[in-house]
Design a protein around this motif. Structure first.
Motif, mmCIF file in Angstrom:
data_model
loop_
_atom_site.group_PDB
_atom_site.id
_atom_site.type_symbol
_atom_site.label_atom_id
_atom_site.label_comp_id
_atom_site.label_asym_id
_atom_site.label_seq_id
_atom_site.Cartn_x
_atom_site.Cartn_y
_atom_site.Cartn_z
ATOM 1 N N GLU A 287 -12.449 12.690 -0.259
ATOM 2 C CA GLU A 287 -13.374 13.826 -0.405
ATOM 3 C C GLU A 287 -12.605 15.144 -0.462
ATOM 4 O O GLU A 287 -13.144 16.157 -0.872
ATOM 5 N N TYR A 288 -11.368 15.129 0.000
ATOM 6 C CA TYR A 288 -10.584 16.366 0.090
ATOM 7 C C TYR A 288 -9.695 16.535 -1.126
ATOM 8 O O TYR A 288 -9.215 15.551 -1.689
ATOM 9 N N GLU A 289 -9.457 17.763 -1.478
ATOM 10 C CA GLU A 289 -8.537 18.048 -2.580
ATOM 11 C C GLU A 289 -7.098 17.908 -2.098
ATOM 12 O O GLU A 289 -6.833 18.018 -0.904
ATOM 13 N N GLY A 290 -6.195 17.733 -3.026
ATOM 14 C CA GLY A 290 -4.779 17.925 -2.713
ATOM 15 C C GLY A 290 -4.034 16.698 -2.270
ATOM 16 O O GLY A 290 -3.065 16.816 -1.531
ATOM 17 N N ASP A 291 -4.479 15.511 -2.702
ATOM 18 C CA ASP A 291 -3.609 14.351 -2.506
ATOM 19 C C ASP A 291 -3.215 14.089 -1.062
ATOM 20 O O ASP A 291 -2.033 14.017 -0.718
ATOM 21 N N ARG A 292 -4.181 13.951 -0.192
ATOM 22 C CA ARG A 292 -3.882 13.651 1.215
ATOM 23 C C ARG A 292 -3.533 12.163 1.318
ATOM 24 O O ARG A 292 -4.027 11.356 0.543
ATOM 25 N N MET A 293 -2.746 11.802 2.303
ATOM 26 C CA MET A 293 -2.288 10.407 2.354
ATOM 27 C C MET A 293 -2.328 9.811 3.761
ATOM 28 O O MET A 293 -2.371 10.527 4.760
ATOM 29 N N LEU A 294 -2.307 8.459 3.797
ATOM 30 C CA LEU A 294 -2.261 7.703 5.046
ATOM 31 C C LEU A 294 -1.067 6.760 4.990
ATOM 32 O O LEU A 294 -0.867 6.079 3.975
ATOM 33 N N VAL A 295 -0.296 6.737 6.051
ATOM 34 C CA VAL A 295 0.819 5.774 6.113
ATOM 35 C C VAL A 295 0.661 4.925 7.373
ATOM 36 O O VAL A 295 0.445 5.452 8.469
ATOM 37 N N ALA A 296 0.760 3.623 7.193
ATOM 38 C CA ALA A 296 0.499 2.671 8.281
ATOM 39 C C ALA A 296 1.765 2.331 9.045
ATOM 40 O O ALA A 296 2.782 1.982 8.449
ATOM 41 N N GLU A 297 1.663 2.447 10.373
ATOM 42 C CA GLU A 297 2.666 1.793 11.212
ATOM 43 C C GLU A 297 2.103 0.414 11.551
ATOM 44 O O GLU A 297 1.251 0.266 12.422
ATOM 45 N N ALA A 298 2.503 -0.586 10.804
ATOM 46 C CA ALA A 298 1.950 -1.930 11.001
ATOM 47 C C ALA A 298 3.105 -2.919 11.035
ATOM 48 O O ALA A 298 3.760 -3.136 10.023
ATOM 49 N N TRP A 299 3.353 -3.467 12.211
ATOM 50 C CA TRP A 299 4.437 -4.449 12.350
ATOM 51 C C TRP A 299 3.838 -5.823 12.058
ATOM 52 O O TRP A 299 3.468 -6.552 12.980
ATOM 53 N N VAL A 300 3.740 -6.145 10.781
ATOM 54 C CA VAL A 300 3.199 -7.450 10.410
ATOM 55 C C VAL A 300 4.181 -8.131 9.466
ATOM 56 O O VAL A 300 5.004 -7.487 8.823
ATOM 57 N N ASP A 301 4.081 -9.422 9.409
ATOM 58 C CA ASP A 301 4.860 -10.129 8.420
ATOM 59 C C ASP A 301 4.080 -11.336 7.975
ATOM 60 O O ASP A 301 3.153 -11.748 8.674
ATOM 61 N N PRO A 302 4.336 -11.911 6.803
ATOM 62 C CA PRO A 302 5.319 -11.446 5.821
ATOM 63 C C PRO A 302 4.838 -10.184 5.105
ATOM 64 O O PRO A 302 3.727 -9.707 5.352
ATOM 65 N N VAL A 303 5.668 -9.678 4.204
ATOM 66 C CA VAL A 303 5.389 -8.382 3.573
ATOM 67 C C VAL A 303 4.088 -8.405 2.765
ATOM 68 O O VAL A 303 3.451 -7.371 2.581
ATOM 69 N N GLU A 304 3.651 -9.588 2.342
ATOM 70 C CA GLU A 304 2.359 -9.665 1.639
ATOM 71 C C GLU A 304 1.217 -9.243 2.563
ATOM 72 O O GLU A 304 0.218 -8.702 2.105
ATOM 73 N N ARG A 305 1.369 -9.503 3.861
ATOM 74 C CA ARG A 305 0.334 -9.046 4.808
ATOM 75 C C ARG A 305 0.358 -7.525 4.908
ATOM 76 O O ARG A 305 -0.677 -6.879 5.019
ATOM 77 N N LEU A 306 1.563 -6.970 4.863
ATOM 78 C CA LEU A 306 1.692 -5.505 4.922
ATOM 79 C C LEU A 306 1.041 -4.878 3.692
ATOM 80 O O LEU A 306 0.374 -3.840 3.785
#
Ligand code: GLC
Length: 586
Positions: A287-306
């Motif tokens: 809903e917001y302008e300007g390309d806001r982002m989310l980055v996950a700290e997720a310790w999961v494996d394998p990388v397909e789960r990430l």
């Protein structure tokens, strides 16, 4: 020659991804270098020994000069600081140790003026036990709507004297703590995957869901460009909190095996329901302008789960801890790059790369240990100590490799100075892990020691006084920023040159990389990683023998010193070089 298709969103025109300059248009986060600021330890404006927001704001020109695109701030919210701020008592205010809300506004405004984006930390898995909700929950008693925001349960045993399950805290000890009811009798238990001061929220409660969407808006309205989501894989627990008696490891030395033979996630991690939370958050950000982002700290494996956390309607990025814990070994790193790039490309997300943060031993120190990588417990004075020269050489080689990879990269404060961990005396340790494990696990204090800015100043320029909440080792004086600025070959100047070249060559937004063989390097094949990307040739010699660099190629940057054999230029072991030309031979 094989091609790894990285950083390329399916059906996306390559031009749309190119946004290496902060303040530019497009999806800036796809290729951004994001610098982690740990507020307690970056810069102390008022001299009390604890970093603060005005201190950070005053030092922002350093980040602009270094050439990063954005900063991520670890938590600065109101907090009793029992887990260094990851125990939040008020998500909409600044802890008095760090300043006031207006200081956060000023920091965001100044960063934007300097062309830097600002990502803040969001801690949604748990609050502090000083949060108004938790106080109200304790006061209101069993069965109340106030308790329903957390995970209160009756104990097992005749008198409820046993915890509801055997779940363990990530920081050691049981994951349940018993309360005392308002009338003084022993009461219910509450769940805390971390310290007992960090009660877990119940994400099946719509009030919790609403509250965090509101917190997102609070900071989006103040102009932040994104959120780093703490423990993103932990919010939702399996229905009924089923029994689980294995260790509740999160920040492990290896991610493999975390889910056991069955590959079924433990009931506290990586549950399907977390994705619904992030889809809703994505809608808020959109809903917001300007390309806001989310980055996950997720310790999961394998990388397909990430990769499931960064599907097109969820988050934008996820930290790549598999890469962080990889040994400095060509085959292992190549496999990480390929697997990550493939898994992320499949969902249209950029890969990310990281070597250090506030939870792990700094990579200069890690690579200086005989184990050369992994994720060791923090160092104690009596432990095997790293070889500083070896560690720095390896760290520099690893950094130049990382910064050349397509996608986004994270840099932790002080790594641009080549800082090692400080060895923190036992009586100065503050990480709750130390106490919760009965002094078995050293914890994460070593990587959190305040940053040196001026070699000759008190607290090495961390603040105006000698005070420092963790003791700084003497070597921090030699590594201070003012000892490295304008010094050719210094680690600081290497980072600066790398970030400038990365931008000029558009390495971060390269749609992929082509692994290549170096002529004449066959005898050291196993130890050499070489690839072409965005017109550059990157060679990381992680083997034991010098490698002959292709004649005619222009050397742009080297992590160490080149050797010579007649006319030929030799890349020594444990060294990475960036070159341009000659054209790739098929
Ligand atoms: C994350 C943070 C770590 C913190 C934990 C609990 O892993 O990075 O520092 O202790 O979450 O919030």
């Amino acid at each position: 020659m094989t091609t790894t298709d990285a950083a390329r969103a399916p059906e996306t025109d390559a031009d749309q991804q190119v946004s290496t300059t902060a303040g530019g248009r497009g999806e800036w986060w796809r290729s951004a270098v994001i610098y982690q600021v740990y507020p307690r330890s970056f810069a102390d404006g008022d001299g009390d020994g604890m970093g603060d927001l005005p201190g950070i704001t005053a030092r922002l020109p350093h980040l602009a000069e270094l050439g990063v695109d954005a900063l991520w701030l670890s938590p600065f919210y109101t907090s009793p600081q029992l887990d260094a701020g990851y125990d939040v008592a008020d998500y909409r205010d600044v802890d008095p140790r760090f300043g006031v809300l207006a200081d956060a506004d000023a920091l965001i405004a100044r960063a934007h003026e300097l062309g830097l984006r600002v990502v803040v930390d969001l801690v949604p898995n748990h609050t502090s036990w000083e949060h108004a909700w938790f106080r109200a929950a304790l006061a209101a008693g069993p069965g109340s709507p106030e308790r329903a925001r957390y995970l209160f349960r009756d104990g097992r045993g005749e008198h409820g004297e046993l915890p509801p399950t055997s779940w363990r805290s990530v920081f050691g000890g049981p994951a349940w703590t018993r309360t005392t009811e308002p009338d003084g009798t022993p009461g219910q238990w509450y769940l805390h995957l971390f310290d007992s001061s960090q009660p877990d929220l119940d994400w099946s409660n719509p009030e919790v869901v609403r509250e965090f969407q509101d917190v997102l808006r609070f900071w989006l309205d103040r102009g932040v460009d994104g959120f780093r989501v703490d423990v993103a894989h932990g919010l939702v627990k399996a229905d009924g909190l089923p029994e689980w008696d294995a260790e509740t490891e999160m920040i492990t030395g290896t991610l493999a095996g975390q889910h056991g033979e069955s590959r079924t996630p433990p009931p506290m991690w990586d549950q399907e329901g977390v994705h619904e939370v992030y889809r809703a958050w994505r809608a808020v950000l959109d809903e917001y302008e300007g390309d806001r982002m989310l980055v996950a700290e997720a310790w999961v494996d394998p990388v397909e789960r990430l990769a499931r956390y960064v599907r097109p309607d969820e988050m934008h990025q996820a930290f790549n801890f598999g890469y962080l814990v990889s040994p400095l070994d060509a085959a292992a790193l190549k496999a990480q790059v390929e697997e990550t790039s493939r898994a992320m490309a499949a969902v249209g997300a950029p890969p990310t790369w990281v070597l250090s943060n506030h939870d792990v031993v700094r990579h200069t120190t890690r690579f200086g240990l005989s184990t050369a990588g992994g994720n060791p417990d923090g160092l104690a004075a009596g432990d095997d100590q790293p070889d500083p020269a070896v560690g720095l050489q390896r760290a520099r080689a690893a950094t130049l490799l990382m910064l050349a990879l397509p996608g986004s990269a994270y840099v932790y404060q002080g790594e641009e100075l080549g800082l090692p961990d400080g060895v923190v005396p036992d009586d100065a340790r503050q990480d709750p892990t130390w106490e919760r494990t009965g002094h078995e696990v050293n914890g994460r204090d070593g990587c959190r020691v305040p940053v040196p800015w001026e070699g000759d100043a008190p607290s090495f320029g961390f603040g105006p006084t000698a005070a420092s909440w963790l003791p700084q080792p003497a070597v921090y004086g030699e590594l201070a920023l003012d000892r490295q600025r304008d010094v050719p070959g210094s680690t600081y100047e290497m980072y600066r040159a790398a970030l400038r070249l990365r931008r000029e060559l558009a390495l971060g937004s390269s749609p992929g990389l082509d692994w290549t063989d170096l002529d004449g390097a066959a005898e050291v094949e196993g130890g050499v990683l070489a690839f072409r990307s965005s017109g550059a040739l990157v060679v990381a010699n992680l083997g034991g023998e010098p490698v002959r660099l292709p004649d005619g190629a222009e050397v742009l940057l080297v992590s160490g010193e080149l050797g010579h054999d007649g006319e030929a230029r030799l890349l020594p072991p444990t060294t990475t070089a960036w070159l341009r030309g000659p054209a790739a031979t098929a």
